[in-house]
Design an enzyme around this catalytic site. Structure first.
Site, PDB file in Angstrom:
ATOM      1  N   HIS B 272      -7.148  36.661 -27.239  1.00 56.26           N
ATOM      2  CA  HIS B 272      -5.712  36.668 -27.541  1.00 56.26           C
ATOM      3  C   HIS B 272      -5.124  38.066 -27.523  1.00 56.26           C
ATOM      4  CE1 HIS B 272      -6.018  37.804 -31.862  1.00 56.26           C
ATOM      5  NE2 HIS B 272      -7.079  37.051 -31.889  1.00 56.26           N
ATOM      6  N   ASP B 284      -9.771  42.598 -32.711  1.00 59.72           N
ATOM      7  CA  ASP B 284      -9.116  41.292 -32.867  1.00 59.72           C
ATOM      8  C   ASP B 284      -7.721  41.370 -32.259  1.00 59.72           C
ATOM      9  OD1 ASP B 284      -8.653  38.699 -33.658  1.00 59.72           O
ATOM     10  OD2 ASP B 284      -8.341  39.190 -35.765  1.00 59.72           O
ATOM     11  N   GLU B 317      -1.878  33.888 -31.331  1.00 55.96           N
ATOM     12  CA  GLU B 317      -3.029  33.188 -31.906  1.00 55.96           C
ATOM     13  C   GLU B 317      -3.044  33.302 -33.422  1.00 55.96           C
ATOM     14  OE1 GLU B 317      -7.078  32.630 -33.531  1.00 55.96           O
ATOM     15  OE2 GLU B 317      -5.946  34.490 -33.518  1.00 55.96           O
ATOM     16  N   GLU B 318      -2.857  34.548 -33.915  1.00 54.76           N
ATOM     17  CA  GLU B 318      -3.090  34.822 -35.339  1.00 54.76           C
ATOM     18  C   GLU B 318      -2.239  33.966 -36.258  1.00 54.76           C
ATOM     19  OE1 GLU B 318      -5.460  36.297 -36.381  1.00 54.76           O
ATOM     20  OE2 GLU B 318      -6.054  37.973 -35.111  1.00 54.76           O
ATOM     21  N   ASP B 343     -13.455  36.033 -29.324  1.00 55.58           N
ATOM     22  CA  ASP B 343     -12.519  36.392 -30.393  1.00 55.58           C
ATOM     23  C   ASP B 343     -13.275  36.661 -31.686  1.00 55.58           C
ATOM     24  OD1 ASP B 343     -10.295  36.852 -31.912  1.00 55.58           O
ATOM     25  OD2 ASP B 343      -9.652  34.759 -32.026  1.00 55.58           O
ATOM     26  N   HIS B 414      -8.302  41.951 -39.642  1.00 57.90           N
ATOM     27  CA  HIS B 414      -6.973  41.737 -40.233  1.00 57.90           C
ATOM     28  C   HIS B 414      -6.534  42.859 -41.171  1.00 57.90           C
ATOM     29  CE1 HIS B 414      -7.087  37.046 -39.577  1.00 57.90           C
ATOM     30  NE2 HIS B 414      -7.324  37.729 -38.478  1.00 57.90           N
TER      31      HIS B 414
END
Lengths: 458, 458
Positions: B272, B284, B317-318, B343, B414
């Site tokens: 992504h 990520d 995506e997130e 991912d 994240h």
């Protein structure tokens, strides 16, 4: 084994009997200290119940009250606060943003004593200096109106010596940039980690120089800026509203273990109570006050020492060593014979060095004996103390450095990441054991510990 | 050695000749990929030149333009963007502060889809739930008007499985707290590090539940809050002004390596393009699009494959898997035979698993042969894909999982710390080699890769 026993026997024979007995006492106290919980208790309590404690703020005052309560409860004598006035510096807004096609925010933290970029953000092109020397050498017209960025990269070292060397970019870089007319200055954090937490720390301005906005980029953000600079010119929008906020009160907290022979002088130990405002100051320097206090408490509980041991939790170290200066001034009339501080985290002590007057040199040999089982060897240099004990040492007082490993210290130093979880309880105990052994040997040493003539000492 | 050679000979004899030739080709391509620089180039370029790229923002749109330019320059065909509309969520102010005698700030980050605490900070007492189950079991009157804190602690695992388990506190905790009348909710970050960088991530609200302010504390701050809670009640001042900002545009970027036999179906690979807004999304998931693109490019350069390889850089995506859903809807009429995503960072692939239809099972044996020299073993479970390929897989498409080590993934996941310096170039190359080998085997496999009947597959 045979050789070691023989050497021990020879060493024992070389000691006068009272000194030998002290070494044995020191060894027993040292080993008991390897089970110490007090240093953890102090570090945990101060960092949890007070949190950050920037010099001359309400939080630092709360920390002093906390210290008095704790030191009194532990049974120390003469527990009191000695206040002093100092200029208060405070952080404000601190933002940096790449403009243009690669628009993105960068993580910065203002340096202590940073000026302000004004009420509105400034926008200017970056001028890149890979090293501090490049900034020093730059003509003013290459800097004027620009945002200076200094790349200057340190690496981890056990003795932490790269901090002094590369730290010049932080201590002196902003003043140079301001002198050359820079709009602001950003430096690569003086640190060794890979986290988005910039390292603050003090910078200084020479008289007559108007402070500019000065901040550190986190190490990943410094890398990012350098990658962008490789691609072409970079324009930044920067806002830093830090500045001086008038005069305010700080203070030192003092506690004694009174000695049986007041004429034998005072042995001063301590660390600093204040911290930067970003983390909770666990390694810098709750652990330092905790280690030295726990060691002094162990000596106190083992019976009255010959010399008075004084524990000082210095105020306002980070922003300019105000506490150490105030202490030396207020106590100039007392006879101090040794002064040492713990202000380099809580990882293992691996080396000790001394600066002792001629007649007291046998103390160093006894220290070597009692510290060796902790994995501590004797270094080749002369002890130099630190910011807090510096002013009193400069009056001709001896000093013993118990040097901690700095290999991970600058991963956390002066960042939000300076928190309790960075303290390893086992290494903290080793520190308490080393300081306990050092105090057991020195507080009861039969030798007179005289003043150190200027330019002498080992 | 003798035994290994014998086994290899037996394995070789068991393969039909075209498949054996492919395995040899795959091995050569695999080994060449261990010198790959393209995946690094893409990861470095995207994270440097675009930076963070939160779904449906201007930054994500810049990332799509960057992707089209890069994929076109690399020689992919049919490079284009497919846009879709979605709700935009944005972060705002996020502050938390302990009130009273231990006054101090705590580091928080709002969770994706968090509501707001309103225009002014709220002040309320904390109610502590050590686990997610405790929150679930709590009566509403224990929660109403309070600030919920859930302690819930995950640890590092190679397969990352604790993320699913402990992540429930983040995904579902806020909804439960809101239902029970909480004023706000803070959770311990779903992470495994010790830094002052909270882990964001998406949370979901059931229809009719009004979102409340929901944020993660960094792990040191969660520890700090728990230490304070042990000492007595804790009151916090919290402000979170995050929220939904209407509808906005996101999109997928698509690029093909056209196959010689269109009837053999499409093999989809990708990752992504969007990231969270805190870091630059290196692990990520810049590395995921980079790894899969570099592998597809290697197959393209080695000569036209039988099957079309499609590379998709998914948007959004997130925040809810919008890109994967949009892709599956837009491409429902095309024959996909395999779909897989990268991912989970850029550390070594250590395991592979498949879900293949009955007639294509020999492919898994050939994959085992060609992946084994990279230190990749065959796992015992069925491949399951991920958020982006999930919707297409659910239509009956096979999948191969190349599982990366998750031991340090949740240190950075994240957080602001998801930056380029967390990528190990050597491990990144191993990923490219694994994906190259997988594509070499599957894109040219002589077997028909049919649909997977519901509830079947290995």
């Amino acid at each position: 084994m045979t050789k070691r026993i023989l050497l021990a026997a020879v060493a024992a024979l070389a000691l006068p009997l009272p000194a030998l007995a002290q070494t044995h006492d020191a060894a027993a106290l040292r080993d008991a200290a390897l089970k110490d919980d007090l240093a953890w208790d102090i570090t945990e309590g101060l960092t949890t119940e007070v949190g950050q404690r920037l010099a001359a703020t309400e939080a630092e005052a709360r920390a002093r009250a906390w210290a008095v309560k704790k030191l009194t409860a532990l049974g120390f004598r003469n527990v009191h606060i000695e206040t002093f006035k100092m200029p208060l510096w405070e952080r404000g807004i601190e933002t940096a943003e790449v403009l243009g096609a690669s628009s993105q925010k960068l993580a910065i933290a203002a340096l202590g004593n940073s000026g302000s970029t004004g009420p509105k953000p400034i926008e200017a092109e970056v001028v890149f200096f890979p090293t501090f020397a490049d900034l020093q050498a730059a003509p003013a017209d290459a800097v004027k109106g620009k945002i200076v960025y200094v790349g200057n990269t340190m690496t981890p070292t056990q003795d932490g010596s790269q901090y002094g060397y590369f730290g010049a970019a932080r201590r002196a870089g902003p003043n140079i940039a301001a002198t050359k007319g820079a709009a602001a200055i950003l430096i690569r954090s003086i640190g060794t980690d890979h986290h988005r937490n910039p390292h603050t720390g003090v910078t200084s301005w020479t008289q007559g120089v108007k402070p500019i906005g000065a901040a550190a980029l986190s190490l990943p953000d410094a890398d990012q800026l350098e990658r962008l600079l490789k691609r072409g010119p970079v324009k930044l929008r920067v806002q830093i509203t830090a500045g001086m906020k008038g005069e305010a009160e700080s203070g030192n907290v003092i506690a004694d273990v009174p000695g049986s022979d007041p004429s034998a002088g005072i042995i001063l130990v301590g660390g600093h109570l204040d911290s930067w405002d970003l983390g909770t100051g666990a390694i810098d320097d709750a652990s330092g006050v905790a280690i030295t206090t726990a060691a002094a408490k162990r000596i106190m509980d083992a019976g009255q020492p010959k010399r008075t041991i004084r524990v000082v939790w210095f105020g306002a170290e980070e922003v300019g060593g105000f506490g150490g200066t105030a202490y030396a001034k207020a106590h100039a009339n007392e006879r101090h014979v040794l002064a040492q501080e713990s202000d380099f985290g809580a990882d293992r002590v691996w080396k000790f060095e001394v600066n002792l007057p001629e007649g007291a040199k046998p103390i160093a040999d006894r220290l070597a004996t009692v510290l060796s089982p902790l994995g501590i060897s004797r270094g080749r240099s002369t002890a130099h103390g630190g910011t807090d004990v510096g002013p009193i040492i400069n009056t001709g007082v001896g000093v013993i450095d118990l040097s901690q490993s700095g290999l991970r210290y600058f991963d956390y130093h002066h960042t939000p990441d300076d928190t309790l979880d960075k303290i390893d309880p086992e290494q903290l105990r080793q520190n308490v054991a080393a300081w306990t052994a050092m105090l057991a040997v020195t507080a009861n040493a039969p030798e007179d510990i005289g003043p150190i003539p200027k330019g002498e000492g080992e």
